[in-house]
Design a protein around this motif. Structure first.
Motif, PDB file in Angstrom:
ATOM      1  N   TYR A   1      -7.500 -23.650  -0.046  1.00  0.00           N
ATOM      2  CA  TYR A   1      -8.269 -23.073  -1.225  1.00  0.00           C
ATOM      3  C   TYR A   1      -9.747 -22.835  -0.688  1.00  0.00           C
ATOM      4  O   TYR A   1     -10.035 -21.734  -0.992  1.00  0.00           O
ATOM      5  N   VAL A   2     -10.436 -23.616  -0.496  1.00  0.00           N
ATOM      6  CA  VAL A   2     -11.441 -23.377   0.119  1.00  0.00           C
ATOM      7  C   VAL A   2     -11.846 -22.862   1.417  1.00  0.00           C
ATOM      8  O   VAL A   2     -12.717 -21.970   1.352  1.00  0.00           O
ATOM      9  N   LEU A   3     -10.840 -22.909   2.561  1.00  0.00           N
ATOM     10  CA  LEU A   3     -11.087 -22.518   2.963  1.00  0.00           C
ATOM     11  C   LEU A   3     -10.648 -20.132   2.507  1.00  0.00           C
ATOM     12  O   LEU A   3     -11.096 -19.830   3.290  1.00  0.00           O
ATOM     13  N   SER A   4      -9.823 -20.439   2.396  1.00  0.00           N
ATOM     14  CA  SER A   4      -9.221 -18.504   1.806  1.00  0.00           C
ATOM     15  C   SER A   4     -11.240 -18.165   1.136  1.00  0.00           C
ATOM     16  O   SER A   4     -11.032 -17.043   0.971  1.00  0.00           O
ATOM     17  N   ASP A   5     -11.677 -19.174   1.245  1.00  0.00           N
ATOM     18  CA  ASP A   5     -13.037 -18.769   0.331  1.00  0.00           C
ATOM     19  C   ASP A   5     -14.011 -19.098   1.322  1.00  0.00           C
ATOM     20  O   ASP A   5     -14.651 -19.747   1.368  1.00  0.00           O
ATOM     21  N   ALA A   6     -14.864 -17.995   2.033  1.00  0.00           N
ATOM     22  CA  ALA A   6     -15.659 -17.655   3.011  1.00  0.00           C
ATOM     23  C   ALA A   6     -16.753 -18.951   2.222  1.00  0.00           C
ATOM     24  O   ALA A   6     -17.523 -19.645   3.065  1.00  0.00           O
ATOM     25  N   ALA A   7     -17.228 -18.345   1.894  1.00  0.00           N
ATOM     26  CA  ALA A   7     -18.872 -18.520   0.662  1.00  0.00           C
ATOM     27  C   ALA A   7     -18.804 -19.732  -0.082  1.00  0.00           C
ATOM     28  O   ALA A   7     -19.868 -20.991   0.220  1.00  0.00           O
ATOM     29  N   LEU A   8     -17.365 -20.194  -0.408  1.00  0.00           N
ATOM     30  CA  LEU A   8     -17.304 -22.005  -0.768  1.00  0.00           C
ATOM     31  C   LEU A   8     -17.306 -22.914   0.110  1.00  0.00           C
ATOM     32  O   LEU A   8     -17.441 -23.820   0.151  1.00  0.00           O
ATOM     33  N   THR A   9     -16.362 -21.966   1.165  1.00  0.00           N
ATOM     34  CA  THR A   9     -16.708 -23.057   3.276  1.00  0.00           C
ATOM     35  C   THR A   9     -17.956 -23.180   3.740  1.00  0.00           C
ATOM     36  O   THR A   9     -17.870 -24.592   3.613  1.00  0.00           O
ATOM     37  N   LYS A  10     -18.696 -22.414   2.788  1.00  0.00           N
ATOM     38  CA  LYS A  10     -20.155 -22.300   4.131  1.00  0.00           C
ATOM     39  C   LYS A  10     -20.729 -23.566   3.426  1.00  0.00           C
ATOM     40  O   LYS A  10     -21.546 -24.212   3.359  1.00  0.00           O
ATOM     41  N   ARG A  11     -20.976 -23.913   1.436  1.00  0.00           N
ATOM     42  CA  ARG A  11     -21.278 -24.046   0.623  1.00  0.00           C
ATOM     43  C   ARG A  11     -21.087 -25.732   0.634  1.00  0.00           C
ATOM     44  O   ARG A  11     -21.726 -26.629   0.968  1.00  0.00           O
ATOM     45  N   ILE A  12     -19.598 -25.990   0.237  1.00  0.00           N
ATOM     46  CA  ILE A  12     -19.422 -27.152   0.524  1.00  0.00           C
ATOM     47  C   ILE A  12     -19.298 -28.005   2.044  1.00  0.00           C
ATOM     48  O   ILE A  12     -19.827 -29.150   2.149  1.00  0.00           O
ATOM     49  N   LEU A  13     -19.171 -27.574   3.289  1.00  0.00           N
ATOM     50  CA  LEU A  13     -20.268 -27.677   4.559  1.00  0.00           C
ATOM     51  C   LEU A  13     -21.454 -27.728   4.278  1.00  0.00           C
ATOM     52  O   LEU A  13     -21.793 -29.414   4.669  1.00  0.00           O
ATOM     53  N   ARG A  14     -21.912 -27.106   3.561  1.00  0.00           N
ATOM     54  CA  ARG A  14     -23.421 -27.347   3.228  1.00  0.00           C
ATOM     55  C   ARG A  14     -23.773 -28.766   2.983  1.00  0.00           C
ATOM     56  O   ARG A  14     -25.157 -29.956   2.700  1.00  0.00           O
ATOM     57  N   LEU A  15     -23.236 -29.310   2.027  1.00  0.00           N
ATOM     58  CA  LEU A  15     -22.852 -30.306   0.557  1.00  0.00           C
ATOM     59  C   LEU A  15     -22.752 -31.133   1.448  1.00  0.00           C
ATOM     60  O   LEU A  15     -23.813 -32.462   1.384  1.00  0.00           O
ATOM     61  N   VAL A  16     -22.016 -31.331   2.609  1.00  0.00           N
ATOM     62  CA  VAL A  16     -21.478 -32.606   2.652  1.00  0.00           C
ATOM     63  C   VAL A  16     -22.303 -32.564   4.146  1.00  0.00           C
ATOM     64  O   VAL A  16     -22.360 -34.130   4.334  1.00  0.00           O
TER      65      VAL A  16
END
Length: 526
Positions: free
Chosen positions: A57-72
Motif C-alpha cells: 500500500y505504501v509503495l503504491s503511493d510515491a509521495a507516501l513512500t518518500k515521507r515514510i522514508l524521510r521519517l525513518v
C-alpha cells in the motif's frame, strides 16, 4: 472581540448539521479519503500478510513512500550505524507496523485536505486543527504501547479521529468554525456547547457520524463520545479505556499547541487530576510524555515537509497580521531534490546506487539479529522492484504440500488475482521445459530484454502469456541451494529494456540473492 453566531445557524442548527454532514462525508473527495483510511485501519498486523499488504500500500503511493522514508531517517529513528534506510520493509521493522499504519493515516489526512482554500487566516486555522489531530495520534500511540489491553495500538487511530470534527468544519465550513470559536471564547459556553448551538451537534458526534459514513469499525466511532466529567476511574472495558485515551490525547495536543513548556502548568495539573488514576499517570510520566510527543511531532512534520504552527497564533483564538501561509498542503514536495533520471524503460539511471543501499539495508537487518526469512525476502523484493523500476515484482516459493511454485508476495500491481494466478507446477508433464523451469534447473539468472522475440516467446508457458500478456521484458532470479529448487524472484516491465543490467548491478543483485539464501537456510521449512 466576540462574534455572534449568524441568524441562520442559530435559528436552524439541524439544517446546518445535515448540510455539513453531506459536505464533509458525502462528497466524492471525502468518500475517497474515508475509503482509503478505512483500508489502512483494516489491515491486520497478526501475520506476515499484514506487513506485505502495508508495504504494498505504501509503495503504491510515491509521495507516501518518500515521507515514510524521510521519517525513518530522521534523527529520532536513525540507526546506530548511520546508514540510510531505503526500503519500506525496513522502515516497518524500525518504526513498527502500527507506527507506520498511524503515520500513513496521518499523511492521508494531510493529503485529503490539500484542497483547503489557501488564504492565510483560513489555512492557519486548518493547520492548527490538523496538527492537533496528528499530535493526539502520537499521544494515543504512546499510551497504546504501554498498555496491556488487547489491540491497544488502535488507541492511536481513535486519538487521530478525535479531532476530526473540528478539522473538517475548519476546512469546509470556515464561518461556522469561527462562530463556534467565538462563542466558546466568550466564556459562557464550553466548546462542546458552542458546537451544538451552531452546528446542531457536538464535535464528537460529528466525528462519530463521519466515521460511520466512512464505514470505519463501529467501535472506532463509538469511542469518540466524551467520557464523563470529573475524575475518571480505571476503565473496566477496553472501549471505555479507548474513550479515555482519545479524550486525554486531544487535551494533551491542545496544551502542547499552546505552549512549548507545559509541564508544571495549571493545565497539566488539571490533566493529572482528571486522567491520572484512569491512565496510571503521575507528574514524571506526564512530563516524559510531553517531551516524547513533542519530539515525535517535530519528526513527523519534518517528514511531511511542514513547519509547526507558531504557538503565538493560538492564544485566545487571535491571529496576528502578516504571518506567512504555513499550510502549503498542495506543495508538500516543494524544495525536494529533483528526481533522478530514468531510462525509457522506466529503470532508474542510478540503479546501482539504489541496489547498494538495499544490500546495506538487508545486511544490517541480518547483522542486528532480524533473521526472519520473510522480512529479508520482502526487503529484497522491494529493492528489486524500486531500484530497477519494474512494474510488477513477485517472490515465488515452492509449496511442498502441492508441489507448485506460487507467488507468496508481490509489489506493483494492485490486482490480487495477478499474484494468486502466478503459479506453476514443479514438474511439467511430458518433460517439456519452459523458461522458468530452465532457469531453475540451471540456476541461471535470466535478463530478458525483449520478451516478444520469437525464440523467447516460444519458451513462455501458456499461463504466463495469459496472466501477463503485456510483459515486454523481465528478469528471473532462481533461488537454488545445491539441488534444492526453493523458488525465484520474478519482475517485469511493459516495455523493452535494451539497457539491460551491467556488471556492477549484477554483482549487487547476486549479493541480495546470497542474503536471501542465507536467511532461507536459517529458516528450515519455509
Amino acid at each position: 472581540m466576540s462574534v455572534s453566531p449568524s441568524t441562520e445557524s442559530a435559528a436552524d442548527p439541524r439544517r446546518v448539521r445535515a448540510a455539513l454532514l453531506r459536505k464533509v462525508a458525502g462528497s466524492p473527495e471525502m468518500a475517497a479519503l474515508g475509503a482509503a483510511m478505512a483500508r489502512v485501519v483494516g489491515m491486520a498486523s497478526s501475520d506476515d500478510r499484514g506487513t506485505q499488504d502495508l508495504t504494498r500500500y505504501v509503495l503504491s503511493d510515491a509521495a507516501l513512500t518518500k515521507r515514510i522514508l524521510r521519517l525513518v531517517n530522521t534523527v529520532r529513528y536513525r540507526t546506530a550505524s548511520g546508514m540510510a534506510v531505503t526500503t519500506i520493509s525496513r522502515a516497518i521493522t524500525l518504526l513498527g507496523f502500527d507506527n507506520v499504519k498511524t503515520t500513513a493515516l496521518a499523511m492521508l489526512l494531510v493529503d485529503g485536505l490539500a484542497a483547503a482554500p489557501a488564504d492565510d487566516p483560513h489555512a492557519r486555522r486548518v493547520r492548527v486543527e490538523l496538527e492537533a489531530a496528528l499530535c493526539a495520534s502520537l499521544v494515543g500511540g504512546e499510551l497504546g504501547h504501554a498498555s496491556s489491553w488487547p489491540a491497544a495500538e488502535e488507541a492511536a487511530f481513535a486519538a487521530l479521529f478525535k479531532n476530526l470534527g473540528p478539522l473538517l468544519v475548519a476546512v469546509h465550513e470556515n464561518e461556522r468554525y469561527l462562530e463556534v470559536q467565538a462563542l466558546a471564547a466568550a466564556g459562557e459556553h464550553t466548546p462542546g456547547q458552542a458546537a451544538r448551538m451552531i452546528l446542531g451537534c457536538g464535535y464528537e458526534a460529528l466525528s462519530e457520524a463521519v466515521l460511520d459514513a466512512w464505514q470505519m469499525p463501529a467501535a472506532m466511532a463509538r469511542v469518540q463520545a466524551p467520557p464523563p466529567d470529573g475524575v475518571l476511574p480505571v476503565a473496566l472495558e477496553r472501549e471505555e479505556w479507548m474513550r479515555q485515551v482519545a479524550a486525554f490525547s486531544l487535551d494533551v495536543a491542545r496544551l502542547l499547541g499552546r505552549t512549548h513548556d507545559p509541564a508544571g502548568t495549571p493545565e497539566a495539573q488539571g490533566l493529572l487530576e482528571r486522567y491520572g488514576i484512569a491512565l496510571g499517570l503521575d507528574a514524571a510520566c506526564l512530563e516524559a510524555l510531553f517531551e516524547t510527543v513533542a519530539s515525535s511531532l517535530a519528526g513527523l512534520l519534518q517528514s511531511m515537509g511542514l513547519q509547526p504552527v507558531p504557538r503565538l497564533e493560538r492564544r485566545d483564538g487571535k491571529e496576528p497580521e502578516g504571518l506567512p501561509n504555513v499550510l502549503l498542503l498542495a506543495t508538500l514536495g516543494a524544495g525536494e531534490a529533483e528526481e533522478q533520471g530514468v531510462h525509457p524503460s522506466g529503470k532508474p539511471r542510478n540503479a546501482a546506487e539504489l541496489l547498494l543501499a538495499g544490500v546495506q539495508d538487508v545486511t544490517q537487518m541480518r547483522a542486528c539479529g532480524e533473521r526472519k526469512a520473510n522480512e529479508i525476502m520482502l526487503a529484497v523484493l522491494e529493492t528489486l522492484h524500486q531500484a530497477l523500476g519494474f512494474r510488477f515484482a513477485a517472490l515465488v516459493l515452492k509449496d511442498v504440500r502441492t508441489g507448485q511454485f506460487r507467488a507468496r508476495a508481490s509489489f506493483g500491481l494492485e490486482d490480487k488475482g495477478i499474484q494468486d494466478g502466478f503459479a506453476f507446477p514443479s514438474a511439467v508433464p511430458g518433460g517439456a521445459r519452459d523458461i522458468f523451469h530452465l532457469a531453475l534447473a540451471n540456476d541461471a539468472d535470466l535478463v530478458i530484454t525483449d520478451a516478444h522475440a520469437p525464440r523467447i516467446h516460444d519458451l513462455l508457458p501458456a499461463w504466463h502469456r495469459i496472466l501477463l500478456p503485456d510483459a515486454a521484458s523481465f528478469v528471473v532470479l532462481p533461488l537454488v541451494v545445491g539441488k534444492a529448487q526453493l523458488g525465484m524472484f520474478y519482475a517485469d516491465r511493459t516495455v523493452e529494456a535494451p539497457e539491460g543490467i551491467p556488471p556492477d548491478e549484477t554483482a549487487l543483485i547476486k549479493a541480495l540473492k546470497v542474503q536471501v539464501l542465507t536467511a532461507l537456510g536459517c529458516a528450515p521449512g519455509v
